[in-house]
Design a protein around this motif. Structure first.
Motif, PDB file in Angstrom:
ATOM      1  N   LEU A   1      64.599  61.835  25.070  1.00 30.30           N
ATOM      2  CA  LEU A   1      64.084  62.308  26.467  1.00 30.30           C
ATOM      3  C   LEU A   1      63.753  61.230  27.328  1.00 30.30           C
ATOM      4  CD1 LEU A   1      61.864  65.586  26.125  1.00 30.30           C
ATOM      5  CD2 LEU A   1      63.760  65.184  27.494  1.00 30.30           C
ATOM      6  N   ALA A   2      63.098  60.191  26.599  1.00 24.25           N
ATOM      7  CA  ALA A   2      62.568  58.890  27.723  1.00 24.25           C
ATOM      8  C   ALA A   2      63.632  58.323  27.751  1.00 24.25           C
ATOM      9  CB  ALA A   2      61.653  58.239  26.775  1.00 24.25           C
ATOM     10  N   VAL A   3      64.738  57.769  27.143  1.00 23.95           N
ATOM     11  CA  VAL A   3      65.631  57.052  27.514  1.00 23.95           C
ATOM     12  C   VAL A   3      66.603  57.852  28.484  1.00 23.95           C
ATOM     13  CG1 VAL A   3      67.974  56.007  26.898  1.00 23.95           C
ATOM     14  CG2 VAL A   3      65.677  55.802  25.321  1.00 23.95           C
ATOM     15  N   THR A   4      66.970  59.030  28.410  1.00 24.44           N
ATOM     16  CA  THR A   4      67.611  60.014  29.338  1.00 24.44           C
ATOM     17  C   THR A   4      67.128  60.069  30.619  1.00 24.44           C
ATOM     18  OG1 THR A   4      68.329  61.208  27.430  1.00 24.44           O
ATOM     19  CG2 THR A   4      68.999  62.207  29.420  1.00 24.44           C
ATOM     20  N   LEU A   5      65.702  60.187  30.594  1.00 25.28           N
ATOM     21  CA  LEU A   5      65.227  60.388  31.780  1.00 25.28           C
ATOM     22  C   LEU A   5      65.313  59.147  32.609  1.00 25.28           C
ATOM     23  CD1 LEU A   5      62.093  62.746  30.883  1.00 25.28           C
ATOM     24  CD2 LEU A   5      63.905  63.005  32.829  1.00 25.28           C
ATOM     25  N   SER A   6      64.994  58.035  32.021  1.00 25.55           N
ATOM     26  CA  SER A   6      64.935  56.756  32.591  1.00 25.55           C
ATOM     27  C   SER A   6      66.275  56.451  33.055  1.00 25.55           C
ATOM     28  CB  SER A   6      64.096  55.683  31.755  1.00 25.55           C
ATOM     29  OG  SER A   6      64.654  55.540  30.424  1.00 25.55           O
ATOM     30  N   VAL A   7      67.280  56.776  32.436  1.00 27.48           N
ATOM     31  CA  VAL A   7      68.702  56.311  32.879  1.00 27.48           C
ATOM     32  C   VAL A   7      69.326  57.263  34.024  1.00 27.48           C
ATOM     33  CG1 VAL A   7      71.023  56.390  32.372  1.00 27.48           C
ATOM     34  CG2 VAL A   7      69.357  55.327  30.646  1.00 27.48           C
ATOM     35  N   PHE A   8      69.117  58.744  33.899  1.00 28.60           N
ATOM     36  CA  PHE A   8      69.525  59.488  34.852  1.00 28.60           C
ATOM     37  C   PHE A   8      68.641  60.195  35.867  1.00 28.60           C
ATOM     38  CE2 PHE A   8      72.243  59.523  31.068  1.00 28.60           C
ATOM     39  CZ  PHE A   8      73.533  59.434  31.654  1.00 28.60           C
ATOM     40  N   GLY A   9      67.317  59.944  35.414  1.00 24.82           N
ATOM     41  CA  GLY A   9      66.274  60.905  36.189  1.00 24.82           C
ATOM     42  C   GLY A   9      66.140  62.073  36.234  1.00 24.82           C
TER      43      GLY A   9
END
Lengths: 208, 782
Positions: free
Chosen positions: B296-304
């Motif tokens: 979740l953290a990586v996806t949110l920081s990559v895609f918003g």
């Protein structure tokens, strides 16, 4: 045809009674009128139409004969030029002179459909069609009756001020005043309900 | 492992810090943000069109995507009308509804009359022009008949429109392809004894947030339910992109929880029935949770943001990420007296590291297709696997007690028996099995059929599909996203181009291969066309009007006035004027904001039967192109399906090269046989079951390779007890199959295809994995 055919005023009288607009006619008098009148299956006669248009000083006059039956309205103008109009609420056919019988594509022209349907419902006394499109008021005159129709729905209301029907046993006069104050009066004469079936010749006229 | 710090604790502390950071990042991204998206368009690639086509596509999407169409049906048309009015009133109460109307607005008609009446000599229809040229006498005769007709209402306009041509011109302007009829201001159609009143509403935006979708759908449904409570005999039909989007969101949400909860329950049962304590479960759950958190953290920081589609797929991550823990637990359970976490980790390290690498590579390979949805899925899954892997490596020492497997465990007994069957069978049976599979695959390969329809991406609830079909039947046209994009150096040239195109389209309409179209040139004829109309009109007035008016008794002054009015200069009619007038409001968007020195427009098509035919027709006009987003995407799906298949072959070759370096070419081939056969068998089984294949089956093949090869690698790399490896593989195959099996229940066809392919593929890969025993046994001998 899906509309039931009745005389114009039987329905109109019933209609106005229900609408509570017949204040000048007693309930008993209305009952009498209704009782006296049998709804003819076929009404035929002659008409004379007078149309006053602002631009023209002399009124436009035309005359001919008509048949009203469960096949719709057959309107044959003889003067000043020959034309035939056949309307049954779903379609509208017109023939000018010796030209072809043309069908006005009512599906693509909802305006024409609405107008022709409304007029037809006046001739036929189609209750629901009239009620949904007009305010109806009955005024009884000394020597007959008078009904005033005021269009309430689009697009009739945009074009027409009022339609007044007069008659004794049957409809005798129809008067239309347009928004632009042009006026059309149609006087009916020589009205006959017999034979009470369309003759073979008459059926052929419709079937053209 | 004393109470004080040792160097061995450093990775643990670091990893805990990383997880805490991920937690903070996730929470701060989620709070107060619209972080979850469900719009299916977010998944799709930007088209490779030029910017103009991109604008046009977006315009058409917005136009069609914001429409909500309703029909209110009742045997009594007046009741239907009243209910339609009531529906409109209640729909417009909602802040997201921009407008709601029955088909026709009286004001719209009078606006049109106001705008076009002063320009009536410029807008004669094709039919009228032909008629005027052919038989001007007939025009006059028809006018006379109209003048005397008892139904004649046009007579009043004798002075300004003496031949009553304006109504006919207007009719051509308004020409709609729908089969609806007009009653008062209501558009309606009849079906099965009911009269259906048409209602159209417009939503403010084509892409609503999940909350907005829900709110809107609830409002519409409660409104309809209220009406039905009062009058159960009313029949409502509704359709619109928003309803589909909402249904898709609802089913995706349901699926995320089904897959998530289902996987966890499955895990629970598996662990309880296999181990003597619940402690293995705590290790597994911690690594799963840590994996999800990192994902979740990586996806949110990559895609918003996170797309629901990603979560649906991501939920299957549970079944994959749990594998590393299983290997550790199994190694522990089968380890000897001197087993320590350190030695256990050493035993499985090579196997799970190679497994992680191949899985992550497989997920990252999904990004070859330039679909943002797949890219997010790949990032999410890779991050999740790395998170679960690191959690195990860094944190396993926290579980100090030994794990004990129940002797009665079904899975253990199955794994032992399964292994024994393979170990005791002679090697040539293995070859025979391989040969048999090759024959089966070769014989059934022809049964495979593909279908690249883009609709596999959207869940299609049958109820909505049915209502849409009924609405299209009532309307008489299909609301498709097909349009023509035309451009030219100037407005005039563009209008002329549109007029030429429309001739072709009219031919198609006559031939029945097109229902209708909307084009600006219908409402604004080119100057060239206007001149033709004006000339024909003037000619008619000059040749016919004097005799006609005299016969009616119109005086000379009246004749001169009318004649001057109709042959003199008319008010101008051009695109700029039209765009500024309210009359253009519903169609304004068809005229595009083009770059300088250029004009561009959209001709929106309805009910096009064949795009190929359209393309053939338009091929003669280089400045016009047929655009159909669904078709472009379907083509793209097809291209990527082929590309993914090629990539798979390439991936196998690369892996073969890599494995050859470690095991030698012959054994490397043996290691690759199970996943290859597994993937092919999955496709064949699905085809034999009667389903068509799409891009997502092939994308799933990548995962079958990525996960399936783990099994053979674990077998080949097993350093300790072979039973422990087989036991771990059995557990992980079961959990993977459980997760993807749940995915295959999805109502979204793409998700279903993906899940089913992985399910069958992994089952086959597991059953064939002991083939790697051959590679292992020979290595020990050498």
């Amino acid at each position: 045809m899906r509309l039931t055919l009745k005389t114009v005023f039987v329905i109109l009288v019933l209609l106005s009674t229900r609408a509570g607009a017949a204040q000048e006619t007693t309930g008993e008098a209305l009952q009498d009128v209704v009782a006296r009148l049998a709804a003819p299956d076929v009404l035929r006669g002659r008409f004379t139409q007078t149309r006053k248009i602002q631009l023209i000083s002399r009124p436009l006059e035309s005359s001919g004969r008509f048949i009203l039956s469960d096949m719709g309205l057959y309107w044959q103008q003889e003067q000043p030029l020959a034309s035939v109009l056949i309307a049954d609420g779903e379609r509208l056919l017109q023939q000018v002179d010796d030209g072809p019988l043309e069908s006005v594509d009512v599906a693509k022209n909802p305006m024409v459909l609405t107008f022709s349907k409304s007029f037809l419902s006046i001739f036929e006394g189609n209750e629901s069609e009239l009620r949904s499109n007009f305010d109806v008021a009955l005024v009884s005159a000394a020597d007959g009756w008078e009904i005033r129709l005021t269009p309430v729905t689009y697009p009739m209301a945009e074009a027409i001020n009022a339609i007044i029907l007069r008659g004794r046993d049957y409809i005798e006069e129809l008067n239309v005043t347009s928004r632009s104050l042009d006026e059309t009066t149609i006087v009916f004469s020589d009205l006959q309900t017999l034979p009470d079936q369309l003759t073979e010749h008459e059926i052929e006229l419709y079937a053209r | 492992m004393r109470s004080s710090f040792t160097r061995a604790d450093l990775p643990l502390l670091l990893w805990v810090a990383v997880l805490l950071a991920a937690l903070v990042l996730t929470v701060s991204s989620i709070r107060g943000h619209d972080w979850l998206k469900s719009n299916v368009f977010e998944l799709l690639p930007e088209s490779d069109y030029d910017p103009l086509a991109e604008t046009a596509t977006r315009t058409v999407d917005a136009e069609l995507g914001t429409r909500l169409l309703f029909f209110v049906g009742h045997a009594d048309r007046d009741i239907a009308k009243l209910t339609a009015d009531w529906l409109i009133e209640h729909l417009t109460e909602h802040p997201l509804i921009a407008s709601a109307t029955t088909g026709v607005d009286g004001a719209q008609f009078s606006d049109m009359a106001d705008f076009y009446y002063p320009r009536r000599t410029l807008i004669l229809s094709d039919q009228q022009l032909a008629w005027l040229a052919e038989d001007a006498a007939a025009v006059e005769r028809k006018a006379l008949a109209e003048l005397f007709s008892p139904f004649g209402v046009a007579a009043s306009s004798l002075a300004s429109d003496p031949f009553f041509l304006f109504p006919g011109s207007m009719q051509a302007l308004q020409s709609t392809s729908s089969s609806l009829q007009l009653d008062d201001t209501y558009l309606w159609a009849r079906k099965d004894g009911r009269d259906y009143i048409f209602v159209m509403a417009k939503v403010l935006s084509p892409s609503l947030s999940i909350g907005e979708q829900e709110d809107l759908a609830r409002h519409v449904n409660t409104t309809i339910d209220k009406a039905l409570a009062a009058r159960p005999d009313i029949h409502f039909l509704k359709t619109g992109f928003s309803f589909y989007a909402h249904a898709a969101t609802q089913s995706a949400k349901g699926e995320v929880s089904t897959i998530g909860v289902g996987s966890l329950i499955g895990l629970l049962i598996l662990v309880i029935s296999t181990f003597r304590s619940l402690r293995p479960l705590s290790l597994i759950v911690v690594s799963i949770l840590a994996g999800c958190l990192v994902a979740l953290a990586v996806t949110l920081s990559v895609f918003g943001f996170v797309h629901l589609f990603t979560l649906v797929f991501g939920a299957s991550l549970i079944g994959v990420s749990v594998d590393y823990s299983f290997h550790y637990v199994a190694d522990d359970a089968f380890g000897g007296q001197d087993w320590t976490p350190r030695s256990g980790l050493r035993n499985i390290f090579m196997g799970i590291t190679l497994g992680l690498l191949t899985s992550v590579l497989a997920y990252l390979a999904l990004t070859v297709a330039p679909f943002p949805g797949l890219q997010q899925l790949a990032v999410f899954s890779s991050a999740g696997l790395i998170g679960a892997y690191c959690t195990l490596i860094c944190m396993c020492r926290l579980w100090r007690g030994r794990f004990v497997v129940r002797d009665s465990s079904l899975i253990l007994r199955f794994a032992r028996g399964f292994l024994r069957v393979w170990q005791q069978s002679r090697p040539h049976y293995h070859y025979m099995l391989g040969a048999l599979l090759i024959v089966v695959i070769a014989l059934t390969w022809r049964s495979i059929e593909v279908n690249d329809d883009v609709r596999v991406l959207q869940s299609q609830p049958p109820e909505l599909v049915q209502q849409e079909a009924e609405i299209q039947a009532l309307l008489g046209v299909a609301q498709a996203g097909t349009f023509l994009l035309s451009s030219a150096p100037s407005d005039e040239e563009l209008l002329q181009l549109e007029e030429a195109l429309r001739q072709e389209l009219d031919d198609m309409i006559d031939a029945g291969s097109l229902a209708g179209y909307q084009a600006v040139s219908r409402w604004v004829p080119s100057q060239h066309r206007q001149a033709r109309s004006r000339d024909a009109y003037s000619a008619l007035v000059r040749s016919r009007l004097p005799a006609y008016f005299r016969s009616l008794g119109v005086d000379e002054e009246g004749l001169l006035d009318t004649s001057a009015d109709l042959t003199g200069p008319s008010r101008g009619l051009d695109v700029t004027t039209w765009l500024k007038h309210p009359v253009s409001e519903p169609f304004r968007k068809l005229w595009l904001d083009a770059p300088e020195q250029k004009s561009a427009s959209i001709i929106l098509l309805f009910g096009a039967q064949s795009i190929d035919e359209l393309e053939a027709v338009v091929a003669d006009y280089p400045a016009a192109t047929v655009i159909n987003k669904g078709r472009e995407l379907s083509t793209l799906f097809g291209q990527y399906r082929t590309r993914v298949a090629q990539l798979l072959v390439l991936a196998y070759l690369i892996i073969l090269a890599g494995l050859s370096a470690r095991y030698g070419p012959m054994r490397a081939v043996v290691l690759l046989v199970p996943p290859i056969f597994a993937g092919l068998l999955a496709l064949i089984v699905i085809s034999l079951a009667g389903e068509t294949l799409n891009l997502f089956n092939f994308l799933a093949m990548i995962l079958v390779l990525g996960i399936g090869i783990d099994f053979t690698l674990f077998v080949a790399e097993a350093r300790g007890e072979l039973t422990s490896t087989m036991f771990a593989i059995t557990l992980s195959a079961l959990t993977t199959m459980l997760s993807f099996g749940l995915l295959s229940l999805s109502s979204t066809y793409a998700v279903h295809s993906f899940g089913l392919t992985v399910l069958i593929g992994i089952a086959c890969a597991y059953l064939l994995s002991p083939l790697a025993l051959g590679a292992r046994v020979r290595r020990e001998r050498s």
